[in-house]
Design a protein around this motif. Structure first.
Motif, PDB file in Angstrom:
ATOM      1  N   ALA A 100       1.010  -1.295  -0.103  1.00  0.00           N
ATOM      2  CA  ALA A 100       0.009   0.024  -0.089  1.00  0.00           C
ATOM      3  C   ALA A 100       0.827   1.333  -0.114  1.00  0.00           C
ATOM      4  CB  ALA A 100      -0.796  -0.052   1.375  1.00  0.00           C
ATOM      5  N   ALA A 101       2.071   1.349   0.935  1.00  0.00           N
ATOM      6  CA  ALA A 101       2.798   2.498   0.906  1.00  0.00           C
ATOM      7  C   ALA A 101       3.393   2.424  -0.534  1.00  0.00           C
ATOM      8  CB  ALA A 101       3.848   2.074   1.905  1.00  0.00           C
ATOM      9  N   LEU A 102       4.192   1.543  -1.080  1.00  0.00           N
ATOM     10  CA  LEU A 102       4.466   1.763  -2.266  1.00  0.00           C
ATOM     11  C   LEU A 102       3.844   2.147  -3.570  1.00  0.00           C
ATOM     12  CD1 LEU A 102       7.079  -1.291  -2.065  1.00  0.00           C
ATOM     13  CD2 LEU A 102       7.744   0.948  -2.331  1.00  0.00           C
ATOM     14  N   GLY A 103       2.423   1.760  -3.377  1.00  0.00           N
ATOM     15  CA  GLY A 103       1.556   2.305  -4.301  1.00  0.00           C
ATOM     16  C   GLY A 103       1.351   3.751  -4.249  1.00  0.00           C
ATOM     17  N   THR A 104       1.924   4.557  -3.274  1.00  0.00           N
ATOM     18  CA  THR A 104       1.707   5.883  -3.243  1.00  0.00           C
ATOM     19  C   THR A 104       2.756   6.744  -3.995  1.00  0.00           C
ATOM     20  OG1 THR A 104       2.870   6.145  -1.246  1.00  0.00           O
ATOM     21  CG2 THR A 104       0.589   5.786  -1.058  1.00  0.00           C
TER      22      THR A 104
END
Length: 368
Positions: A100-104
Motif C-alpha cells: 500500500a505504501a509503495l503504491g503511493t
C-alpha cells in the motif's frame, strides 16, 4: 564459478551464458532432485509456480529461521522481522502495508530521482549499487548526506544474507544494522510525508504500529533494492549496447527483467511432506527455484529466448509470485529506466560478480 565451465544450479547466475543449461532443464527435467547438491530443482514454469504457491514451502529452514552468525545481534533482530524472510499471517499483513505504501509512489517521480542520482554517480559500481539505494532513501525522506551513508551501510548489511557469509560478513552486517537503525530511526519517528509517512500510516491501519518491525522493514526495502536493482541496471545497459536504444525504455527494461533476470533463482524449504510436480518431497528438503529458467519456458512465453520488448502479458518470475512476490518490482524497473535514460555511454563487460542467485555484471570502461 562452474564445474569445468559447465553451469550448475548453484553457479548458473554468474555463468557467462546459463541459458542453454536452463533450456535443457526445462525440456528434460523441469522438476527433480539434483544428486550433486542434494537439493530439489524447479526449472519449468509450472513447477516453479507450484512451489511458490505451496504453503508448506517456506522462505527459511525451520531449524534456522535466522542465520546463526547474526543471532542476538542487531542484524538478527532486523532479519527476523523482514517480510521477505518470514511466513504466515503476520507476514501477509505486513506485506500488505508495504504494498500500500509503495503504491503511493509514482513511476515518474522515481525515474526523475534516478536520473538525477545517475548524473552524480562517480563510477560504474556507484551507478549500479549506490544510485538505487540513494533513490529509495530519498523517497523515504532522507536528505543531505544521509542517502549516501545509507547506501554504504546497506552494502555492509546485505553481506549477512548469503548462506556463504563468513564471520567477518556477520560482524559487518551487525554493525551496519545498528547504524542504520540509529540513522533512520529519527525519520521514522518524525513520520511526515513521502514513502516513510505512507508506510507509517499504512502500518497503523494494519495493526503493527511498533517502531522496531517498521524500521526493520525499511532496512529490508533498502537491502532488497541493493543487489537486485544493481543487476537490473547492469543488464539493461548491456542490453542497450546489444540491441540499441528503443523508443519505449520502460518496455525495454521490462523485457530485460524477463530475458536476463537480475535475480536468477530463489530457495524454499519444505516444512511438511508435500507433492510437487508429481514428486513426493519430504519435510526438511531444500528447493532451488530457477526463476530465470521459468521466464524462458515455452509454456510461459512464446519464443522465450527472443528479446522482444512490448510482449503482450508476459509471464515473469523474476520478482517471485504469491505470498513472497516482491512489492518493489515497479520501483526497481523505474530506477533502471531513469538510469538508462541518463547514461548513454557503453560500458565494457568483465563477467559477473560471484553470487548464488543474483546476475550482476561487472561493468568497466570509461565512465561518463
Amino acid at each position: 564459478m562452474t564445474r569445468s565451465g559447465v553451469a550448475t544450479p548453484g553457479t548458473a547466475a554468474a555463468h557467462p551464458d546459463p541459458y542453454p543449461f536452463y533450456a535443457a532443464l526445462v525440456a528434460d527435467r523441469p522438476f527433480g532432485h539434483d544428486a550433486d547438491s542434494g537439493v530439489w530443482v524447479a526449472a519449468g514454469a509450472p513447477a516453479v509456480s507450484e512451489v511458490l504457491a505451496d504453503p508448506s514451502c517456506r522462505v527459511r529452514p525451520g531449524v534456522e529461521p535466522v542465520p546463526r552468525g547474526i543471532l542476538g545481534t542487531p542484524a538478527g533482530e532486523v532479519f527476523c522481522e523482514l517480510v521477505r524472510m518470514t511466513d504466515g499471517s503476520r507476514q501477509a499483513r505486513r506485506k500488505r502495508s508495504l504494498v500500500a505504501a509503495l503504491g503511493t509512489v509514482g513511476a515518474e517521480q522515481v525515474v526523475a530521482l534516478a536520473a538525477a542520482q545517475a548524473a552524480r554517480a562517480v563510477d560504474w559500481h556507484d551507478l549500479q549499487f549506490g544510485v538505487p539505494v540513494r533513490v529509495v532513501a530519498a523517497l523515504l525522506g532522507a536528505d543531505g548526506d544521509v542517502p549516501a551513508e545509507v547506501a554504504r551501510l546497506v552494502g555492509a548489511f546485505v553481506r549477512c544474507v548469503p548462506a556463504s557469509a563468513t564471520a567477518e560478513d556477520h560482524a559487518a552486517a551487525a554493525g551496519a544494522a545498528a547504524d542504520l537503525r540509529e540513522l533512520l530511526g529519527p525519520y521514522l519517528r518524525a513520520g511526515g510525508g513521502g514513502l516513510l509517512g505512507a508506510l507509517v500510516r499504512s502500518a497503523a491501519r494494519d495493526g503493527w504500529p511498533q517502531p522496531a518491525p517498521l524500521l526493520a522493514n525499511v532496512i529490508g526495502l533498502l537491502s532488497q533494492t541493493y543487489d537486485a536493482t544493481a543487476g537490473l541496471v547492469g543488464n539493461t545497459l548491456l542490453a542497450l549496447a546489444r540491441y540499441g536504444r528503443p523508443d519505449d525504455l520502460a518496455a525495454f527494461v521490462a523485457e530485460v527483467v524477463r530475458h536476463d533476470a537480475p535475480i536468477q533463482n530463489t530457495r524454499r524449504f519444505v516444512a511438511s511432506d508435500t507433492t510437487l510436480a508429481g514428486h513426493r518431497v519430504p519435510a526438511g528438503s531444500a528447493i532451488v527455484l530457477l526463476l530465470a529458467a521459468a521466464n524462458r519456458d515455452p509454456h510461459a512465453n512464446v519464443d522465450p529466448h527472443a528479446f522482444r520488448p512490448g510482449r503482450a502479458d508476459p509471464r515473469v518470475f523474476t520478482f517471485g509470485r504469491g505470498a513472497h512476490g516482491c512489492p518493489g518490482r515497479a520501483l526497481a524497473t523505474a530506477i533502471a529506466v531513469g538510469v538508462a535514460a541518463t547514461v548513454t555511454a557503453t560500458p565494457s563487460h568483465a563477467g559477473y560478480r560471484p553470487s548464488p542467485n543474483a546476475r550482476i555484471p561487472v561493468l568497466k570502461g570509461q565512465f561518463p
